[in-house]
Design a protein around this motif. Structure first.
Motif, PDB file in Angstrom:
ATOM      1  N   ILE A 339       5.025 -93.007 -68.985  1.00 18.28           N
ATOM      2  CA  ILE A 339       4.839 -94.339 -68.392  1.00 18.28           C
ATOM      3  C   ILE A 339       5.497 -94.393 -67.017  1.00 18.28           C
ATOM      4  O   ILE A 339       4.924 -94.906 -66.047  1.00 18.28           O
ATOM      5  CB  ILE A 339       5.420 -95.430 -69.316  1.00 18.28           C
ATOM      6  N   ALA A 340       6.709 -93.805 -66.951  1.00 18.99           N
ATOM      7  CA  ALA A 340       7.413 -93.772 -65.659  1.00 18.99           C
ATOM      8  C   ALA A 340       6.638 -92.962 -64.638  1.00 18.99           C
ATOM      9  O   ALA A 340       6.519 -93.349 -63.469  1.00 18.99           O
ATOM     10  CB  ALA A 340       8.814 -93.188 -65.848  1.00 18.99           C
ATOM     11  N   LYS A 343       3.203 -95.158 -63.885  1.00 23.12           N
ATOM     12  CA  LYS A 343       3.213 -96.530 -63.360  1.00 23.12           C
ATOM     13  C   LYS A 343       4.567 -97.037 -62.897  1.00 23.12           C
ATOM     14  O   LYS A 343       4.642 -98.010 -62.147  1.00 23.12           O
ATOM     15  CB  LYS A 343       2.688 -97.493 -64.436  1.00 23.12           C
ATOM     16  N   LYS A 344       5.651 -96.411 -63.346  1.00 22.78           N
ATOM     17  CA  LYS A 344       6.981 -96.950 -63.074  1.00 22.78           C
ATOM     18  C   LYS A 344       7.890 -95.881 -62.467  1.00 22.78           C
ATOM     19  O   LYS A 344       8.942 -95.554 -63.018  1.00 22.78           O
ATOM     20  CB  LYS A 344       7.605 -97.479 -64.376  1.00 22.78           C
ATOM     21  N   LYS A 345       7.498 -95.356 -61.330  1.00 21.78           N
ATOM     22  CA  LYS A 345       8.288 -94.277 -60.719  1.00 21.78           C
ATOM     23  C   LYS A 345       9.703 -94.715 -60.349  1.00 21.78           C
ATOM     24  O   LYS A 345      10.602 -93.883 -60.210  1.00 21.78           O
ATOM     25  CB  LYS A 345       7.554 -93.726 -59.496  1.00 21.78           C
ATOM     26  N   SER A 346       9.902 -96.001 -60.225  1.00 24.34           N
ATOM     27  CA  SER A 346      11.253 -96.489 -59.908  1.00 24.34           C
ATOM     28  C   SER A 346      12.235 -96.220 -61.046  1.00 24.34           C
ATOM     29  O   SER A 346      13.451 -96.197 -60.838  1.00 24.34           O
ATOM     30  CB  SER A 346      11.210 -97.993 -59.614  1.00 24.34           C
ATOM     31  N   TRP A 347      11.690 -96.007 -62.255  1.00 23.40           N
ATOM     32  CA  TRP A 347      12.564 -95.742 -63.393  1.00 23.40           C
ATOM     33  C   TRP A 347      13.376 -94.458 -63.216  1.00 23.40           C
ATOM     34  O   TRP A 347      14.446 -94.322 -63.793  1.00 23.40           O
ATOM     35  CB  TRP A 347      11.749 -95.651 -64.680  1.00 23.40           C
ATOM     36  N   LYS A 350      16.764 -95.189 -62.241  1.00 22.88           N
ATOM     37  CA  LYS A 350      17.491 -96.194 -63.028  1.00 22.88           C
ATOM     38  C   LYS A 350      18.504 -95.510 -63.944  1.00 22.88           C
ATOM     39  O   LYS A 350      18.196 -94.508 -64.608  1.00 22.88           O
ATOM     40  CB  LYS A 350      16.520 -97.026 -63.873  1.00 22.88           C
ATOM     41  N   PHE A 353      17.433 -95.104 -67.666  1.00 19.83           N
ATOM     42  CA  PHE A 353      16.451 -94.038 -67.861  1.00 19.83           C
ATOM     43  C   PHE A 353      17.139 -92.672 -67.866  1.00 19.83           C
ATOM     44  O   PHE A 353      16.875 -91.821 -68.736  1.00 19.83           O
ATOM     45  CB  PHE A 353      15.414 -94.111 -66.741  1.00 19.83           C
TER      46      PHE A 353
END
Length: 444
Positions: A339-340, A343-347, A350, A353
Motif C-alpha cells: 500500500i505504501a 499509494k502512500k510513499k510518505s509512509w 514515518k 512504519f
C-alpha cells in the motif's frame, strides 16, 4: 541427560544454528545482484556502495555457514552411524551435488569480491548471480535429502536389507518439491525482513538515509513478496504431510480424534492425557476443507495411530502455531508495504512504519526455526519415516552429553563473533567509492 537426548539436542542445536546462515547464504546474494544491476544501469554510486556493503555480509555468513555445515556433515556420521550406514548410499546423491554447488559458490564469491575493476562489468555481475543460484541450489539439495527422510523412496527393504537402490528416485522423492518450495520462500521472507529491519533501524536513527532507504526497499520487496506467497507453499506442504505423514499433521493440529467436519484449531494447550485442547478456537470442518476440499471428510487423528508411533504433540503443535502466526504477521506487514509503495510513499519516512519493520526483523528466522522444529519433531519417533526409528540409529558411544555442552559453548561464542562483525560492518557504512573499490569517505 542420556546419550539419546544428548545426540538429538546436539543435532537440533547444530541445525538451528546453521539454518540461519543457510537462509542468508541462499538469498542475500540475490539482493546483492539486484543492487549491482541497478548500479550498472544507473551508474549511481549509492547502489555500488550497497553492493559492496552487502557482499561483505555475504562473505561473513558464507564463512560461518561453511563451518557449521561441515560440522553437521560430521555429526550425521558420528552421532547416527546406523542411519548413515543404511541411508547414506540411498540419499547420498543430493549431498554430493550439494558439495559441488558449494564449491561453485565459493569460487564465484571469490571472483565477485575481488573482481571490482578487474573483469568486464557484466561478467563481474554474473559471478554475483552465480553465487546466489549456487547457494539456492545447495539449499534445495539439502532439503531434498531431508524430504527423503520424510518420504523415503528409491529402494526396497527386504529382510532388513536395502536393495534395488535408485538414487535419482530417492532424490526426487514425493516431498522434495513441496519442502524445497516452502523452505526457499521462507528463506527469502526471513532474510528480506531481517535485512529490511536493519536498514529501517538506520533510517529511524537518521544514519545515511539515502543509502539505507534504497537498501531497505530492495530487501523489503523480496521479503514482502515471499511472505505473501508463503501461504500457498504452506498449503502444498500441508497436503503432502496429510498424505504421507498423517501422524505429523495430527500433532501439528493437535487433532486427537478422527471425525467428520474435522476442526481447524487455533492456539490452545494440548492435553495429551485427556485427548483435548484447552483454550483453543475451533473452526468446524475447516481442517477437512483445507486438506481435502471437503468440509465433511474426516482427517486422520492420533486415535488411529499407534501410541508408539505418535510424535510429541505439544512441541509440534506450539511450533506449528508459532510458525503460522508469524507468517501471517509478515504477510500483513507485506500488504501494508505494498500500500505504501503504490499509494502512500510518505509512509516510508514515518516512524510508525519504520518501527513495524524494526520489530519484524527477527520474525522470519523465528518462523524458520519453528518450521524446522515441526519437520523434525513431528517425524519422531522415526529418523526415516516408517523405516528406521531414531533410537535405533544413535551411536552407542558414551559421553555425548559432554560433546553437546562443548558444542553449545562453541556456537554461542561463534554467534557473538558474527554479531560483532556484523555490527562493525553496519556501523562502518561506506559512502563513496572509486571504481577499484577504495573508500574515499566513511560515515558513522
Amino acid at each position: 541427560m542420556d546419550n539419546f537426548m544428548a545426540a538429538r539436542s546436539q543435532m537440533a542445536l547444530s541445525l538451528g544454528f546453521h539454518i540461519i546462515f543457510s537462509c542468508i547464504g541462499m538469498v542475500m546474494p540475490f539482493f546483492m545482484a539486484v543492487s549491482h544491476f541497478l548500479y550498472l544501469r544507473s551508474n549511481n554510486n549509492i547502489y555500488q556502495n550497497i553492493t559492496k556493503a552487502w557482499s561483505k555480509g555475504v562473505a561473513i555468513f558464507f564463512a560461518t555457514g561453511a563451518v557449521s555445515g561441515t560440522v553437521l556433515s560430521f555429526e550425521l556420521g558420528l552421532l547416527w552411524p546406523t542411519f548413515m550406514k543404511h541411508a547414506g548410499p540411498i540419499f547420498g546423491m543430493p549431498f554430493s551435488l550439494e558439495g559441488t554447488a558449494f564449491f561453485i559458490e565459493a569460487i564465484a564469491l571469490g571472483f565477485f569480491l575481488y573482481g571490482w575493476g578487474k573483469f568486464n562489468k557484466w561478467f563481474h555481475w554474473f559471478t554475483g548471480v552465480i553465487v546466489g543460484v549456487s547457494g539456492l541450489t545447495s539449499g534445495i539439495l539439502v532439503v531434498a535429502a531431508n524430504a527423503w527422510m520424510n518420504t523415503p523412496t528409491g529402494f526396497d527393504l527386504v529382510n532388513g536389507k536395502y536393495l534395488n537402490i535408485d538414487p535419482i528416485k530417492a532424490m526426487f522423492n514425493p516431498a522434495w518439491f513441496s519442502q524445497a518450495l516452502h523452505m526457499s520462500i521462507a528463506a527469502f521472507a526471513a532474510t528480506g525482513f531481517a535485512v529490511a529491519g536493519v536498514h529501517a533501524l538506520m533510517i529511524y536513527r537518521k544514519k545515511n538515509i539515502e543509502f539505507h532507504l534504497r537498501s531497505f526497499r530492495i530487501a523489503a520487496i523480496f521479503g514482502v513478496l515471499a511472505a505473501i506467497l508463503q501461504p500457498l507453499s504452506g498449503d502444498i506442504s500441508a497436503k503432502m504431510v496429510a498424505k504421507r505423514q498423517p501422524a505429523k499433521l495430527a500433532a501439528m493440529e493437535a487433532h486427537f480424534n478422527t471425525e467428520p467436519y474435522s476442526p481447524l484449531i487455533l492456539g490452545g494447550i494440548p492435553d495429551e492425557k485427556n485427548k483435548t485442547v484447552n483454550y483453543a478456537i475451533e473452526l468446524p470442518g475447516m481442517l477437512s476443507f483445507m486438506i481435502y476440499e471437503d468440509f465433511k471428510k474426516p482427517v486422520k487423528g492420533l486415535d488411529q495411530i499407534p501410541k508408539a508411533d505418535q510424535p510429541p504433540v505439544a512441541v509440534t503443535h506450539y511450533a506449528f502455531q508459532l510458525m503460522v502466526s508469524l507468517g501471517m504477521l509478515m504477510m500483513a506487514l507485506g500488504v501494508i508495504y505494498l500500500i505504501a509503495l503504490a499509494k502512500k510513499k510518505s509512509w516510508f519516512s514515518k516512524n510508525w512504519f519504520l518501527k513495524l519493520f524494526i520489530l519484524a526483523t527477527p520474525l522470519g528466522f523465528i518462523a524458520v526455526e519453528a518450521g524446522w522444529t515441526v519437520t523434525e519433531v513431528g517425524r519422531q519417533p522415526w529418523i526415516v519415516q516408517g523405516v528406521m526409528r531414531t533410537a535405533d540409529a544413535v551411536t552407542p558411544m558414551p559421553g555425548i552429553a559432554y560433546s553437546f555442552y562443548l558444542f553449545t559453548a562453541v556456537y554461542l561464542s561463534l554467534s557473538c563473533v558474527v554479531v560483532f562483525l556484523l555490527y562493525r560492518q553496519i556501523k562502518m557504512v561506506p559512502v563513496l567509492y572509486d571504481v577499484a573499490g577504495k573508500p574515499h569517505l566513511k560515515a558513522h
